[in-house]
Design an enzyme around this catalytic site. Structure first.
Site, PDB file in Angstrom:
ATOM      1  N   HIS A 219       4.447 -22.038   7.547  1.00 21.83           N
ATOM      2  CA  HIS A 219       5.876 -21.770   7.690  1.00 21.83           C
ATOM      3  C   HIS A 219       6.458 -22.875   8.564  1.00 21.83           C
ATOM      4  O   HIS A 219       5.886 -23.194   9.600  1.00 21.83           O
ATOM      5  CB  HIS A 219       6.099 -20.402   8.337  1.00 21.83           C
ATOM      6  CG  HIS A 219       7.509 -19.921   8.202  1.00 21.83           C
ATOM      7  ND1 HIS A 219       8.554 -20.508   8.883  1.00 21.83           N
ATOM      8  CD2 HIS A 219       8.053 -18.928   7.446  1.00 21.83           C
ATOM      9  CE1 HIS A 219       9.684 -19.882   8.547  1.00 21.83           C
ATOM     10  NE2 HIS A 219       9.412 -18.927   7.682  1.00 21.83           N
TER      11      HIS A 219
ATOM     12  N   ARG B 214       4.510 -20.253  -1.944  1.00 19.23           N
ATOM     13  CA  ARG B 214       5.402 -19.106  -2.105  1.00 19.23           C
ATOM     14  C   ARG B 214       6.805 -19.438  -1.626  1.00 19.23           C
ATOM     15  O   ARG B 214       6.969 -20.111  -0.610  1.00 19.23           O
ATOM     16  CB  ARG B 214       4.863 -17.922  -1.296  1.00 19.23           C
ATOM     17  CG  ARG B 214       5.805 -16.749  -1.242  1.00 19.23           C
ATOM     18  CD  ARG B 214       5.197 -15.528  -0.601  1.00 19.23           C
ATOM     19  NE  ARG B 214       5.041 -15.627   0.844  1.00 19.23           N
ATOM     20  CZ  ARG B 214       6.041 -15.511   1.721  1.00 19.23           C
ATOM     21  NH1 ARG B 214       7.285 -15.331   1.307  1.00 19.23           N
ATOM     22  NH2 ARG B 214       5.799 -15.577   3.012  1.00 19.23           N
TER      23      ARG B 214
ATOM     24  N   ARG C 225       9.121 -24.295   1.376  1.00 20.85           N
ATOM     25  CA  ARG C 225       8.452 -24.358   2.678  1.00 20.85           C
ATOM     26  C   ARG C 225       7.419 -25.470   2.782  1.00 20.85           C
ATOM     27  O   ARG C 225       7.282 -26.101   3.826  1.00 20.85           O
ATOM     28  CB  ARG C 225       7.788 -23.018   2.979  1.00 20.85           C
ATOM     29  CG  ARG C 225       8.796 -21.970   3.326  1.00 20.85           C
ATOM     30  CD  ARG C 225       8.157 -20.633   3.615  1.00 20.85           C
ATOM     31  NE  ARG C 225       9.210 -19.684   3.961  1.00 20.85           N
ATOM     32  CZ  ARG C 225       9.016 -18.375   4.091  1.00 20.85           C
ATOM     33  NH1 ARG C 225       7.801 -17.869   3.917  1.00 20.85           N
ATOM     34  NH2 ARG C 225      10.010 -17.582   4.406  1.00 20.85           N
TER      35      ARG C 225
ATOM     36  N   GLN D 248       0.155 -21.166   3.176  1.00 19.65           N
ATOM     37  CA  GLN D 248       1.493 -21.635   3.518  1.00 19.65           C
ATOM     38  C   GLN D 248       1.654 -21.849   5.018  1.00 19.65           C
ATOM     39  O   GLN D 248       1.380 -20.955   5.813  1.00 19.65           O
ATOM     40  CB  GLN D 248       2.531 -20.611   3.054  1.00 19.65           C
ATOM     41  CG  GLN D 248       3.958 -21.004   3.415  1.00 19.65           C
ATOM     42  CD  GLN D 248       4.959 -20.214   2.604  1.00 19.65           C
ATOM     43  OE1 GLN D 248       5.310 -19.090   2.949  1.00 19.65           O
ATOM     44  NE2 GLN D 248       5.412 -20.781   1.508  1.00 19.65           N
TER      45      GLN D 248
ATOM     46  N   PHE E 159      18.165 -18.709   0.989  1.00 14.94           N
ATOM     47  CA  PHE E 159      16.798 -18.914   1.470  1.00 14.94           C
ATOM     48  C   PHE E 159      16.198 -20.122   0.769  1.00 14.94           C
ATOM     49  O   PHE E 159      16.685 -20.525  -0.297  1.00 14.94           O
ATOM     50  CB  PHE E 159      15.945 -17.666   1.190  1.00 14.94           C
ATOM     51  CG  PHE E 159      15.373 -17.042   2.436  1.00 14.94           C
ATOM     52  CD1 PHE E 159      16.165 -16.294   3.285  1.00 14.94           C
ATOM     53  CD2 PHE E 159      14.028 -17.206   2.757  1.00 14.94           C
ATOM     54  CE1 PHE E 159      15.638 -15.721   4.432  1.00 14.94           C
ATOM     55  CE2 PHE E 159      13.493 -16.633   3.896  1.00 14.94           C
ATOM     56  CZ  PHE E 159      14.294 -15.885   4.743  1.00 14.94           C
TER      57      PHE E 159
ATOM     58  N   GLU F  79      13.174 -18.190   8.158  1.00 15.29           N
ATOM     59  CA  GLU F  79      13.889 -19.183   7.373  1.00 15.29           C
ATOM     60  C   GLU F  79      15.363 -18.777   7.222  1.00 15.29           C
ATOM     61  O   GLU F  79      16.226 -19.605   6.938  1.00 15.29           O
ATOM     62  CB  GLU F  79      13.227 -19.235   5.990  1.00 15.29           C
ATOM     63  CG  GLU F  79      13.630 -20.351   5.097  1.00 15.29           C
ATOM     64  CD  GLU F  79      12.692 -20.400   3.889  1.00 15.29           C
ATOM     65  OE1 GLU F  79      11.484 -20.622   4.086  1.00 15.29           O
ATOM     66  OE2 GLU F  79      13.162 -20.192   2.769  1.00 15.29           O
TER      67      GLU F  79
ATOM     68  N   HIS G  29       1.102 -19.090   7.891  1.00 17.11           N
ATOM     69  CA  HIS G  29       1.960 -17.923   7.715  1.00 17.11           C
ATOM     70  C   HIS G  29       1.492 -17.003   6.598  1.00 17.11           C
ATOM     71  O   HIS G  29       1.548 -15.786   6.716  1.00 17.11           O
ATOM     72  CB  HIS G  29       3.371 -18.417   7.407  1.00 17.11           C
ATOM     73  CG  HIS G  29       4.397 -17.338   7.243  1.00 17.11           C
ATOM     74  ND1 HIS G  29       4.634 -16.406   8.232  1.00 17.11           N
ATOM     75  CD2 HIS G  29       5.267 -17.057   6.238  1.00 17.11           C
ATOM     76  CE1 HIS G  29       5.599 -15.591   7.815  1.00 17.11           C
ATOM     77  NE2 HIS G  29       5.989 -15.948   6.610  1.00 17.11           N
TER      78      HIS G  29
ATOM     79  N   LEU H 259       7.959 -10.037   0.142  1.00 16.12           N
ATOM     80  CA  LEU H 259       8.367  -8.627   0.125  1.00 16.12           C
ATOM     81  C   LEU H 259       8.606  -8.173  -1.321  1.00 16.12           C
ATOM     82  O   LEU H 259       8.262  -7.050  -1.693  1.00 16.12           O
ATOM     83  CB  LEU H 259       9.615  -8.413   0.984  1.00 16.12           C
ATOM     84  CG  LEU H 259       9.442  -8.634   2.496  1.00 16.12           C
ATOM     85  CD1 LEU H 259      10.734  -8.295   3.239  1.00 16.12           C
ATOM     86  CD2 LEU H 259       8.294  -7.805   3.070  1.00 16.12           C
TER      87      LEU H 259
ATOM     88  N   LEU I 240       6.908 -16.231  14.574  1.00 17.30           N
ATOM     89  CA  LEU I 240       7.758 -16.632  13.452  1.00 17.30           C
ATOM     90  C   LEU I 240       9.242 -16.671  13.818  1.00 17.30           C
ATOM     91  O   LEU I 240       9.759 -15.774  14.465  1.00 17.30           O
ATOM     92  CB  LEU I 240       7.551 -15.639  12.302  1.00 17.30           C
ATOM     93  CG  LEU I 240       8.450 -15.791  11.071  1.00 17.30           C
ATOM     94  CD1 LEU I 240       8.127 -17.065  10.326  1.00 17.30           C
ATOM     95  CD2 LEU I 240       8.289 -14.590  10.156  1.00 17.30           C
TER      96      LEU I 240
ATOM     97  N   GLY J 287       0.827  -1.211   0.000  1.00 13.98           N
ATOM     98  CA  GLY J 287       0.000   0.000   0.000  1.00 13.98           C
ATOM     99  C   GLY J 287       0.853   1.249   0.000  1.00 13.98           C
ATOM    100  O   GLY J 287       0.608   2.194  -0.763  1.00 13.98           O
TER     101      GLY J 287
END
Lengths: 586, 231
Positions: free
Chosen positions: A241, A397, A285, A239, A118, A254, A352, A403, A251, A18
């Site tokens: 996590h 994902r 994941r 998902q 990652f 990862e 997640h 992000l 959280l 946003g």
């Protein structure tokens, strides 16, 4: 009469996507209002930890095409390849822009942005792990969100802080003309009329009992879209996590495994070597979460109830932990009583991220089937970020791509709206019933004197979703879940709140959020029950294989009639050859 | 567990009062926020802000047994019963534990909390050495919860004129950034008997910061740079 305020554009939600969009709009001189239930820097983007994915190649050779391949494979081929190409090609540029805005990335000795490995990110089409996640310690979301807020302060963006959008305004042609919104401090209800309305309302992880998500993640954009007749896409794909703190849900990035952390079962075995011989703990994941669940199911979990596994990172040494993972150290101490420089952290797969959402094209325009066109544009409505399904994540994902998605498509939608030259266009007239639905919802809560408790119904909904729509699913479990959620829907209609104050009535806000949670839950479980295959995050023990003949397609759930339709996956990238489906192993 | 909670709804209360609650907790309830949610399930009129429940969003700052902190990372084992909860001190109360934070954000905005660099950016990232980047550690992590500024007597006295610890920490975050080009203007803006120099190093800010940051140190660094500039 209900007051009306007019803008060129309104943005609902002040998280990463946003505020990336609003920055483009404000800097272009449009009159823009950004609504947020919380002060912008409290949006849930702030909780992202490990990094933003972009093939900068700062650590070793990398390419956006490899990033694209990894994302398509991660999505289990359900992602749209045009959108994935756009995202991966644009990612480096948007990361450089964030750096220019002042984002405090970690640095390499040569002064470039530090990148860590990652899950699911590889070099040369799956050959070996690659360092692609651009990080600010383990606070990347915080650094990113604050930077975007700061840049919006500079651009004098007009924020409506602690305002909640209640419902969309559509005219007889189906064009979106704005939203009806509630100012939380005063309970004033206003129509915010706009030539472009952009949803950036985030996810809805609060439909599950064990979730890494914030309390505000209640799927407000999904509820508003569903009530306005817009379908929701691929909502069965949620998902888990792999590493939420057992019992607390908080959280653990990862990035811990990216820096070298490993998962252990009760025998002290690094079990991911068995499930993913190549990328091991850094597999996708969905793969890691299923493997953990399998270990626990087969009696190799840890602790007195054998119901979690261990994330070991003490071998990284206190120096690396305190430099690269300082917040993880803090979270483990506070939520698990564990000093992770010496002991492992108990973790379980935890809800997640929502891969599905409001269907859009790569400009952020909301699309829905109309007159034989699968992707007809809904005039005036846009969606970006987790509430949208563009779809770059498909059935699963990759870490760091959330992000990337926020910033790439927030910016793209902002630019697309700016190019519409809205200042030269006049507002379309509001229909007389513009605020009726929102006002009816408020009136019911104002007048109901007794009924179901909002926290109790919400609690039961989260329990039902957790029990019937978990890591492993089957027909019996899902069908029972559909029935339970439909009973809960009736209870949602009978809620009542004792608090009738007009001053910062948070009980009313929670009741209104429950209207959105229930739509999200219905969409999720109905779509999951219908999809008779296993793909990405949807793992069905009764249909264990991916079925590209019957199910290589997107689900579209409509609230009216609680019905489903389907549309094809876009297998045509913008400029490169398609990546056809193949067996997915890590 | 027993709680004494500050209550005020301007629509029906002539003045604030303290309400006693005694709620049964679940064995999984770990943090003060978990307990507050139990209270709200019994009495939905109790209003407070909350979101991330892990200490990164800064929503649920409040005064807990006389000290400012975040409810979501305050362990129930660490608070004495009855737990007395009040809104953050020194800001106008909107309702119950919810304060009007306009003054706090106005001060944050006043220091130009954004990177100023009007040179054309390179095609890729601007380079910054790891050592220069380290200067930002302990500064950029602020979550704007306002625990510090609302624990500061100087801010209570002059919330309109004194920037306060959170705003000054942010000011130093940009002063310390090698990529920022507005050092002179930033110092000019703070060279004022109130904006910076109302800090009397009482250090309440350091004592309450839930993220372990040190605004007093940042303030003294700004003063140091100012002195250097003068000679």
């Amino acid at each position: 009469m209900i007051p009306v305020r007019k803008f060129d554009a309104i943005v609902v939600g002040a998280g990463g996507s946003g505020m990336r969009a609003s920055l483009q709009l404000a800097e272009a001189g449009l009159s823009v209002a950004v609504l947020s239930k919380v002060f912008p820097t409290r949006s849930h983007t702030v909780a992202a930890q490990g990094g933003i994915g972009a093939a900068l190649g700062n650590m070793s050779e990398d390419s956006w095409l490899w990033h694209m391949y990894d994302t398509i494979k991660g999505s289990d081929w359900l992602g749209d390849q045009d959108a994935i190409e756009y995202m991966c090609r644009t990612a480096p540029q948007v990361v450089y822009e964030l750096e220019h805005f002042g984002m405090p990335f970690d640095r390499n000795a040569d002064g470039t942005i530090y990148q860590r490995p990652f899950g699911g990110h590889s070099a040369n089409f799956g050959e070996k792990a690659v360092q692609r996640s651009c990080a600010a310690a383990d606070r990347t979301g915080h650094a990113l969100l604050h930077t975007l807020y700061q840049r919006n302060v500079r651009a004098r963006t007009n924020f409506f802080v602690e305002w909640m959008a209640l419902d969309l305004v559509r005219n007889a042609d189906g064009d979106v003309l704005g939203v009806v919104a509630l100012e939380m401090e005063t309970s004033e209800v206003v129509i915010l009329q706009a030539k472009a309305t952009l949803f950036a309302t985030g996810g809805a992880g609060r439909i599950f009992a064990a979730s890494t998500n914030a309390f505000i993640n209640t799927g407000d954009g999904l509820g508003m879209a569903a009530r306005a007749g817009i379908p929701l896409e691929d909502m069965e794909f949620w998902q888990f996590h792999p590493t939420g703190v057992a019992g607390a849900g908080v959280l653990i990035t990862e990035g811990v495994r990216g820096e070298g952390g490993i998962l252990l079962n009760c025998d002290g075995e690094r079990f991911m070597e068995r499930y993913a011989p190549n990328l091991k703990d850094l597999a996708s994941r969905d793969v890691v979460s299923r493997s953990m669940d399998q270990e626990i199911k087969e009696g190799r979990g840890c602790g007195p109830h054998k119901d979690y596994v261990l994330l070991k990172l003490d071998h990284l040494g206190p120096e690396v932990i305190m430099k690269r993972l300082p917040s993880i150290h803090e979270i483990a101490l506070k939520f698990a009583n564990v000093d992770c420089t010496r002991e492992p952290i108990p973790v379980v797969p935890t809800i997640h991220y929502q891969m599905g959402g409001v269907p859009t094209n790569i400009h952020g325009q909301v699309v829905a089937p109309k007159d034989g066109d699968h992707n007809a544009v809904v005039e005036g409505l846009y969606a970006v970020g987790e509430c949208a399904c563009v779809s770059v994540h498909g059935a699963n994902r990759l870490g760091t791509n959330s992000l990337t998605d926020l910033i790439v498509f927030g910016r793209a939608a902002g630019n697309f709206i700016v190019a519409q030259n809205l200042q030269a266009v006049s507002h379309k007239p509001l229909p007389p019933d513009a605020a009726d639905r929102a006002r009816a919802r408020l009136a019911r809560l104002d007048t109901a004197t007794s009924g179901e408790s909002v926290p109790e119904v919400a609690h039961d909904l989260r329990r039902a979703m957790q029990a019937h729509c978990g890591v492993f699913r089957n027909q019996e479990l899902l069908a029972e879940g559909v029935r339970k959620v439909s009973e809960l829907e009736q209870r949602v209609l009978r809620t009542a709140i004792k608090d009738k104050s007009k001053t910062f009535n948070t009980a009313r806000v929670e009741a209104l959020e429950l209207d959105n949670l229930i739509e999200t839950a219905k969409a999720t479980i109905v779509s999951a029950e219908a999809r008779r295959e296993s793909r990405g995050a949807q793992a069905r023990s009764d249909y264990p294989n991916r079925d590209d003949v019957d199910w290589l397609k997107h689900s579209l759930w409509y609230r009216e009639g609680n019905r489903l339709a389907y549309k094809p996956v876009n297998m045509k990238p913008l400029s490169v050859d398609a990546f056809p489906p193949k067996t997915r192993t890590y | 567990m027993k709680f004494r909670i500050y209550r005020y709804d301007p629509e029906k209360d002539k003045k604030p009062y303290i309400q006693d609650y005694d709620v049964a907790l679940d064995p999984h309830d770990r943090m003060l926020l978990d307990a507050l949610i139990r209270v709200k399930a019994v009495d939905d009129t109790l209003s407070f802000r909350r979101s991330c429940r892990e200490g990164v969003c800064g929503s649920d700052a409040m005064n807990i047994n006389g000290k400012n902190g975040l409810a979501c990372i305050t362990n129930l084992n660490d608070v004495k019963e009855p737990v007395e909860l009040r809104p953050l001190p020194g800001l106008p109360v909107i309702r119950d534990l919810i304060v009007d934070m306009s003054q706090f954000f106005k001060q944050y905005h006043s220091i130009k909390p954004y990177l100023v660099n009007d040179s054309p950016p390179p095609e890729k990232e601007r380079l910054q050495s790891p050592e220069d980047r380290e200067e930002l550690d302990g500064l950029y992590e602020c979550i704007l919860c306002a625990c510090c500024s609302t624990a500061c007597p100087s801010f209570w006295w002059n919330p309109d004129k004194f920037v306060g610890p959170a705003g000054l920490l942010a000011a130093y975050r940009f002063i310390a950034d090698t990529r920022d080009e507005a050092l002179g203007a930033r110092l000019d803006d703070l060279e004022d008997p109130y904006r910076l120099f109302r800090c009397h190093t009482i250090m309440n800010c350091v004592d309450v910061c839930p993220k372990g940051l040190n605004p007093t140190k940042a303030i003294s660094k700004i003063k140091e740079i100012m002195v250097k500039r003068a000679v």
